[in-house]
Design a protein around this motif. Sequence first.
Motif, PDB file in Angstrom:
ATOM      1  N   GLY A 180      42.858  44.982  33.186  1.00 47.14           N
ATOM      2  CA  GLY A 180      42.324  45.572  34.417  1.00 47.14           C
ATOM      3  C   GLY A 180      43.281  45.389  35.584  1.00 47.14           C
ATOM      4  O   GLY A 180      43.379  46.239  36.466  1.00 47.14           O
ATOM      5  N   GLY A 181      44.009  44.264  35.578  1.00 47.26           N
ATOM      6  CA  GLY A 181      44.913  43.944  36.671  1.00 47.26           C
ATOM      7  C   GLY A 181      46.046  44.942  36.836  1.00 47.26           C
ATOM      8  O   GLY A 181      46.689  44.978  37.876  1.00 47.26           O
ATOM      9  N   HIS A 182      46.293  45.753  35.803  1.00 48.48           N
ATOM     10  CA  HIS A 182      47.320  46.795  35.929  1.00 48.48           C
ATOM     11  C   HIS A 182      46.698  48.142  36.278  1.00 48.48           C
ATOM     12  O   HIS A 182      47.427  49.080  36.577  1.00 48.48           O
ATOM     13  CB  HIS A 182      48.121  46.930  34.631  1.00 48.48           C
ATOM     14  N   GLU A 209      51.819  30.208  39.869  1.00 43.18           N
ATOM     15  CA  GLU A 209      52.578  30.627  41.062  1.00 43.18           C
ATOM     16  C   GLU A 209      51.698  31.468  41.992  1.00 43.18           C
ATOM     17  O   GLU A 209      51.812  31.366  43.210  1.00 43.18           O
ATOM     18  CB  GLU A 209      53.831  31.411  40.656  1.00 43.18           C
ATOM     19  N   ASN A 210      50.813  32.314  41.410  1.00 42.12           N
ATOM     20  CA  ASN A 210      49.873  33.084  42.250  1.00 42.12           C
ATOM     21  C   ASN A 210      48.943  32.119  42.993  1.00 42.12           C
ATOM     22  O   ASN A 210      48.700  32.251  44.196  1.00 42.12           O
ATOM     23  CB  ASN A 210      49.014  34.028  41.405  1.00 42.12           C
ATOM     24  N   ALA A 211      48.401  31.150  42.245  1.00 40.27           N
ATOM     25  CA  ALA A 211      47.474  30.186  42.855  1.00 40.27           C
ATOM     26  C   ALA A 211      48.174  29.409  43.966  1.00 40.27           C
ATOM     27  O   ALA A 211      47.628  29.252  45.074  1.00 40.27           O
ATOM     28  CB  ALA A 211      46.943  29.225  41.787  1.00 40.27           C
ATOM     29  N   PRO A 243      52.525  43.223  40.943  1.00 43.28           N
ATOM     30  CA  PRO A 243      51.497  42.566  41.758  1.00 43.28           C
ATOM     31  C   PRO A 243      51.635  41.042  41.806  1.00 43.28           C
ATOM     32  O   PRO A 243      51.161  40.401  42.735  1.00 43.28           O
ATOM     33  CB  PRO A 243      50.190  42.954  41.054  1.00 43.28           C
ATOM     34  N   ASP A 244      52.282  40.455  40.774  1.00 46.04           N
ATOM     35  CA  ASP A 244      52.347  38.994  40.645  1.00 46.04           C
ATOM     36  C   ASP A 244      53.523  38.398  41.399  1.00 46.04           C
ATOM     37  O   ASP A 244      54.477  39.091  41.719  1.00 46.04           O
ATOM     38  CB  ASP A 244      52.498  38.615  39.163  1.00 46.04           C
ATOM     39  N   VAL A 245      53.477  37.080  41.601  1.00 44.79           N
ATOM     40  CA  VAL A 245      54.621  36.377  42.190  1.00 44.79           C
ATOM     41  C   VAL A 245      55.767  36.327  41.170  1.00 44.79           C
ATOM     42  O   VAL A 245      56.932  36.491  41.523  1.00 44.79           O
ATOM     43  CB  VAL A 245      54.208  34.961  42.652  1.00 44.79           C
ATOM     44  N   HIS A 281      27.702  35.107  37.799  1.00 43.93           N
ATOM     45  CA  HIS A 281      28.709  34.741  36.786  1.00 43.93           C
ATOM     46  C   HIS A 281      29.099  35.996  35.988  1.00 43.93           C
ATOM     47  O   HIS A 281      28.268  36.559  35.275  1.00 43.93           O
ATOM     48  CB  HIS A 281      28.118  33.670  35.866  1.00 43.93           C
ATOM     49  N   VAL A 282      30.363  36.417  36.134  1.00 46.92           N
ATOM     50  CA  VAL A 282      30.868  37.573  35.384  1.00 46.92           C
ATOM     51  C   VAL A 282      31.710  36.993  34.251  1.00 46.92           C
ATOM     52  O   VAL A 282      32.817  36.497  34.482  1.00 46.92           O
ATOM     53  CB  VAL A 282      31.718  38.500  36.286  1.00 46.92           C
ATOM     54  N   CYS A 283      31.161  37.045  33.022  1.00 44.55           N
ATOM     55  CA  CYS A 283      31.754  36.218  31.951  1.00 44.55           C
ATOM     56  C   CYS A 283      32.737  36.957  31.056  1.00 44.55           C
ATOM     57  O   CYS A 283      33.351  36.348  30.183  1.00 44.55           O
ATOM     58  CB  CYS A 283      30.635  35.602  31.112  1.00 44.55           C
ATOM     59  N   SER A 300      43.638  33.009  38.544  1.00 44.36           N
ATOM     60  CA  SER A 300      44.477  33.461  39.649  1.00 44.36           C
ATOM     61  C   SER A 300      45.378  34.608  39.215  1.00 44.36           C
ATOM     62  O   SER A 300      46.589  34.573  39.378  1.00 44.36           O
ATOM     63  CB  SER A 300      45.286  32.304  40.229  1.00 44.36           C
ATOM     64  N   GLY A 301      44.749  35.643  38.619  1.00 44.47           N
ATOM     65  CA  GLY A 301      45.451  36.897  38.372  1.00 44.47           C
ATOM     66  C   GLY A 301      45.893  37.460  39.715  1.00 44.47           C
ATOM     67  O   GLY A 301      45.373  37.069  40.771  1.00 44.47           O
ATOM     68  N   ALA A 302      46.828  38.407  39.677  1.00 46.16           N
ATOM     69  CA  ALA A 302      47.413  38.924  40.923  1.00 46.16           C
ATOM     70  C   ALA A 302      46.364  39.454  41.894  1.00 46.16           C
ATOM     71  O   ALA A 302      46.531  39.360  43.109  1.00 46.16           O
ATOM     72  CB  ALA A 302      48.410  40.025  40.586  1.00 46.16           C
TER      73      ALA A 302
HETATM   74  C1  LIG Z   1      45.507  36.668  31.004  1.00 42.39           C
HETATM   75  C2  LIG Z   1      46.453  37.560  31.700  1.00 42.39           C
HETATM   76  O1  LIG Z   1      47.463  37.955  31.150  1.00 42.39           O
HETATM   77  N1  LIG Z   1      46.159  37.890  32.933  1.00 42.39           N
HETATM   78  C3  LIG Z   1      46.984  38.772  33.752  1.00 42.39           C
HETATM   79  C4  LIG Z   1      46.226  40.078  34.008  1.00 42.39           C
HETATM   80  O2  LIG Z   1      44.983  39.657  34.523  1.00 42.39           O
HETATM   81  P1  LIG Z   1      43.731  40.536  34.881  1.00 42.39           P
HETATM   82  O3  LIG Z   1      43.715  41.833  34.150  1.00 42.39           O
HETATM   83  O4  LIG Z   1      42.550  39.663  34.794  1.00 42.39           O
HETATM   84  O5  LIG Z   1      44.116  40.909  36.389  1.00 42.39           O
HETATM   85  P2  LIG Z   1      43.681  40.538  37.821  1.00 42.39           P
HETATM   86  O6  LIG Z   1      42.955  39.280  37.940  1.00 42.39           O
HETATM   87  O7  LIG Z   1      44.901  40.725  38.655  1.00 42.39           O
HETATM   88  O8  LIG Z   1      42.698  41.768  38.159  1.00 42.39           O
HETATM   89  C5  LIG Z   1      41.437  41.916  37.592  1.00 42.39           C
HETATM   90  C6  LIG Z   1      40.775  43.092  38.254  1.00 42.39           C
HETATM   91  O9  LIG Z   1      39.585  43.396  37.574  1.00 42.39           O
HETATM   92  C7  LIG Z   1      38.525  43.475  38.502  1.00 42.39           C
HETATM   93  N2  LIG Z   1      37.284  43.161  37.778  1.00 42.39           N
HETATM   94  C8  LIG Z   1      37.211  42.017  37.038  1.00 42.39           C
HETATM   95  C9  LIG Z   1      36.047  41.722  36.358  1.00 42.39           C
HETATM   96  C10 LIG Z   1      34.963  42.637  36.443  1.00 42.39           C
HETATM   97  O10 LIG Z   1      33.891  42.443  35.864  1.00 42.39           O
HETATM   98  N3  LIG Z   1      35.091  43.751  37.190  1.00 42.39           N
HETATM   99  C11 LIG Z   1      36.235  44.061  37.857  1.00 42.39           C
HETATM  100  O11 LIG Z   1      36.313  45.074  38.536  1.00 42.39           O
HETATM  101  C12 LIG Z   1      38.887  42.497  39.605  1.00 42.39           C
HETATM  102  O12 LIG Z   1      38.165  42.768  40.790  1.00 42.39           O
HETATM  103  C13 LIG Z   1      40.390  42.776  39.706  1.00 42.39           C
HETATM  104  O13 LIG Z   1      40.636  43.917  40.498  1.00 42.39           O
HETATM  105  O14 LIG Z   1      46.985  40.921  34.885  1.00 42.39           O
HETATM  106  C14 LIG Z   1      47.334  40.360  36.155  1.00 42.39           C
HETATM  107  C15 LIG Z   1      48.130  41.400  36.914  1.00 42.39           C
HETATM  108  O15 LIG Z   1      49.382  41.573  36.381  1.00 42.39           O
HETATM  109  C16 LIG Z   1      48.080  39.036  35.992  1.00 42.39           C
HETATM  110  O16 LIG Z   1      48.246  38.447  37.252  1.00 42.39           O
HETATM  111  C17 LIG Z   1      47.287  38.094  35.087  1.00 42.39           C
HETATM  112  O17 LIG Z   1      48.027  36.891  34.884  1.00 42.39           O
END
Ligand SMILES: CC(=O)N[C@H]1[C@@H](OP(=O)(O)OP(=O)(O)OC[C@H]2O[C@@H](n3ccc(=O)[nH]c3=O)[C@H](O)[C@@H]2O)O[C@H](CO)[C@@H](O)[C@@H]1O
Length: 379
Positions: free
Chosen positions: A12-14, A304-306, A122-124, A223-225, A277-279
């Motif tokens: 999702g983070g991408h 590093e993000n944290a 997005p990451d450090v 709690h979003v698990c 501490s994803g980006a």
């Molecule tokens: C385990 C791993 O490899 N994690 C990487 C992954 O994390 P990950 O995919 O978890 O990325 P982030 O934490 O950056 O983003 C998660 C996104 O999902 C959204 N969200 C989350 C849960 C939910 O129920 N609904 C929802 O909308 C959050 O609001 C956020 O916008 O990509 C990030 C961006 O490159 C990196 O920093 C992380 O290190």
Amino acid sequence: MPRLILSGGGTGGHVYPALAVAEALAERAHVVYVGSVGGMEERIVTQESTLPFRSLPAAAVRGRGPVQVARSLPILMRGIGAALALLRREQPAAILGTGGYVCVPLFVAAKLRRVPTMIYLPDVVPGLAVKVLSRIADVTAVNVSDALPRLGLYEGHPRAMVTGYPVRAELFSTDREAARAAFGIAPDQLVLLVYGGSRGARSVNRAIATLLPSLLPLCTIIHVCGREGDHVWLEATAAQLEPELRGRYLLFPYLAGGSAQSMTAALAAADVAVCRSGASTLAELPAVGLPAVLVPYPYVHQDENADYLVQRGAAMKVADHAMLGDGDPTDGPLAQAIRTLLSDVVMREQMAARSRALARPDAAQRLADALIDLARSSA
Ligand SMILES: CC(=O)N[C@H]1[C@@H](OP(=O)(O)OP(=O)(O)OC[C@H]2O[C@@H](n3ccc(=O)[nH]c3=O)[C@H](O)[C@@H]2O)O[C@H](CO)[C@@H](O)[C@@H]1O
């Protein structure tokens, strides 16, 4: 209107940063999203946006050994072939990649067809895919300037930009009371939001499950698990709680955008967060000024993000292995950090203010403008 491609996948983070840029491009460009076949991006883009979705085969190159690379090569070659055909069909004027392996064949094909590209980190600390893509791309945009030297770039470099992290615009405007009402939470309740990034975090889920009886008398917990199956055993654990406490525990596998009970609403409703501490945390916590206890995922560069937030007084950090401590878990580092933030309103307000100061509300717009400029440069 220029035709543009946004692409990012795997987690999702991408995907969400790309969707925030798409929002900022609305009415100014014709946008198509490119993701990998069956990736998380397909569900998010098709369910949480109206962008047309096109898919490519993408190999995750794990490890650098000759065997792994040799195994990934045929898929990469197939991906490049598919990307060349896609570029012929879509005729984009520019491409923005937000990370993940799907960008690799797309950027190689773009290079061959001379379509200008921009990669966003997005990451450090960059992962392998971004390092490779930054060498191919015409422009490298980063969330924070600390990331540039790790890509062999510097501030002011002609191919580099520091933009901040693009978040959904609604994060800056969501009303706290309305967000609470969406979850059925009274205005005077303290709210703890626990989530583990886009996939969930098993160790955080386990730790919170252990602490539920001691935390629920203090606050409501959202709690979003994650969708990886923890929902079932967490429901069973919650069923053992006294009814009064059970009513304060709101458990979800995932919060999708577009509904009233969204991640945006959860962030706006909360007083304190416990999360990886994803980006995204570098921008989403500051957008709403949410004090947080960060538990970095140990196997990628989340420390590093944290540290970026902790050093600026915007969050606390507890190591994954240390969450519950060695003795009574209700006195362990995680429980203590949560209790401190819940009980000390002055500290919470200071942390919220320091976090808010880091917000970059113009990040999505800056990336959108830069992409339009890049598209014009190729016209
Ligand atoms: C385990 C791993 O490899 N994690 C990487 C992954 O994390 P990950 O995919 O978890 O990325 P982030 O934490 O950056 O983003 C998660 C996104 O999902 C959204 N969200 C989350 C849960 C939910 O129920 N609904 C929802 O909308 C959050 O609001 C956020 O916008 O990509 C990030 C961006 O490159 C990196 O920093 C992380 O290190």
